[in-house]
Scaffold this active site. Structure first.
Site, PDB file in Angstrom:
ATOM      1  N   ALA A  66       2.332 -24.617 -29.741  1.00 49.56           N
ATOM      2  CA  ALA A  66       2.832 -25.617 -28.808  1.00 49.56           C
ATOM      3  C   ALA A  66       3.958 -25.007 -27.980  1.00 49.56           C
ATOM      4  CB  ALA A  66       3.340 -26.841 -29.553  1.00 49.56           C
ATOM      5  N   GLY A 112      -0.282 -25.446 -33.077  1.00 48.23           N
ATOM      6  CA  GLY A 112      -1.167 -26.390 -32.404  1.00 48.23           C
ATOM      7  C   GLY A 112      -2.496 -25.791 -32.012  1.00 48.23           C
ATOM      8  N   GLU A 115      -4.580 -26.005 -35.086  1.00 49.89           N
ATOM      9  CA  GLU A 115      -4.885 -27.430 -35.265  1.00 49.89           C
ATOM     10  C   GLU A 115      -5.967 -27.876 -34.286  1.00 49.89           C
ATOM     11  OE1 GLU A 115      -0.846 -29.493 -36.894  1.00 49.89           O
ATOM     12  OE2 GLU A 115      -0.665 -28.430 -34.979  1.00 49.89           O
ATOM     13  N   GLU A 135       4.924 -23.342 -38.415  1.00 49.50           N
ATOM     14  CA  GLU A 135       5.919 -24.359 -38.072  1.00 49.50           C
ATOM     15  C   GLU A 135       7.148 -24.372 -38.980  1.00 49.50           C
ATOM     16  OE1 GLU A 135       2.124 -25.965 -36.192  1.00 49.50           O
ATOM     17  OE2 GLU A 135       2.691 -24.802 -37.951  1.00 49.50           O
TER      18      GLU A 135
END
Length: 258
Positions: A66, A112, A115, A135
């Site tokens: 992200a 992300g 994901e 993360e």
């Protein structure tokens, strides 16, 4: 529709969506998530689209996480809202799309990005891919479904290890773990994605929609997946594709699904 952060292309019955932020290693920001939502929503509504292939531009990254600068100053409530909106708008949206999404993972798939791949229905990776959820090294946890989908795919122990170490694994390890279906040289990645997509296109779109719904039901709390399977199995009998498929089998010919 024109986009700033992604590109889309239609080739016969396959819709290609490419995250196109190469200078940021295709990192996800709010604008990109919104554009991906719109592109996927359009593909869902398009009767000519049977399969979506999702990838990243260039050879370095599928999606390398992200855009951290976008939420570095968020507080608790902002963080909750970011995760909830992202899950609803993109990650859960992909998982529940009625048309299969193939993630062609080229290079880094981190945070992300991983994901995003895990929300897709099928994952293939280039042999130079690196996958991970880093993360916790930033003081947060995966917020776009990573803690849930990773454990579903690889098991609790391996998920705990990958998340808590903030490490990365190779494409070959990802395949051994069951995180990706196939690993190929990067120059063969899109060809394999297209080969799988064309196989899907030969089958009943209505049946595939029902299959996705039934498989997903197994991972939904308070939902009996067997009951969903029974219901969707019955629903298939009410479609013209069921008549064509069974008739073609009896007549010893290939079915022609519309």
């Amino acid at each position: 529709m024109s986009y700033e952060n992604i590109t889309t292309t239609q080739k016969e019955r396959v819709h290609y969506i490419t995250v196109n932020r190469p200078k940021q290693l295709n990192a996800l920001n709010k604008a990109t998530i919104q554009e991906l939502h719109e592109a996927l929503k359009s593909a869902e509504a398009d009767e000519n689209t049977r399969v979506v292939i999702l990838t990243g531009s260039g050879e370095k990254a599928f999606v390398a996480g992200a855009d951290i600068k976008e939420f570095a100053d968020f507080d608790t409530e902002n963080g909750k809202q970011l995760a909830a909106e992202g899950q609803k708008k993109l990650f859960d949206f992909i998982e529940n799309l009625s048309k299969p999404v193939i993630a062609a993972v080229n290079g880094f798939a981190l945070g992300g990005g991983l994901e995003l791949a895990m929300a897709s229905h099928i994952r293939i990776a280039s042999d130079n891919a690196k996958l991970g959820l880093p993360e916790v090294s930033l003081g947060v946890i995966p917020g776009y479904g990573g803690t849930q989908r990773l454990s579903q795919l690889v098991g609790r122990g391996k998920a705990m290890e990958l998340i808590t170490t903030a490490g990365m694994i190779s494409a070959s390890d990802a395949q051994n773990w069951g995180l990706v279906n196939h690993v190929v040289p990067q120059e063969e990645l899109m060809a394999l994605a297209e080969k799988i997509a064309l196989k899907i296109c030969n089958n009943s779109g209505n049946a595939i929609k029902s299959a996705i719904k039934a498989v997903n039901a197994n991972y939904q709390a308070s939902v009996n997946g067997y009951e969903v399977e029974v219901a969707e199995f019955g629903n298939c009998f009410g479609t013209p594709e069921f008549i064509e498929g069974t008739t073609a089998f009896i007549e010893k010919r290939k079915p022609k699904f519309k």
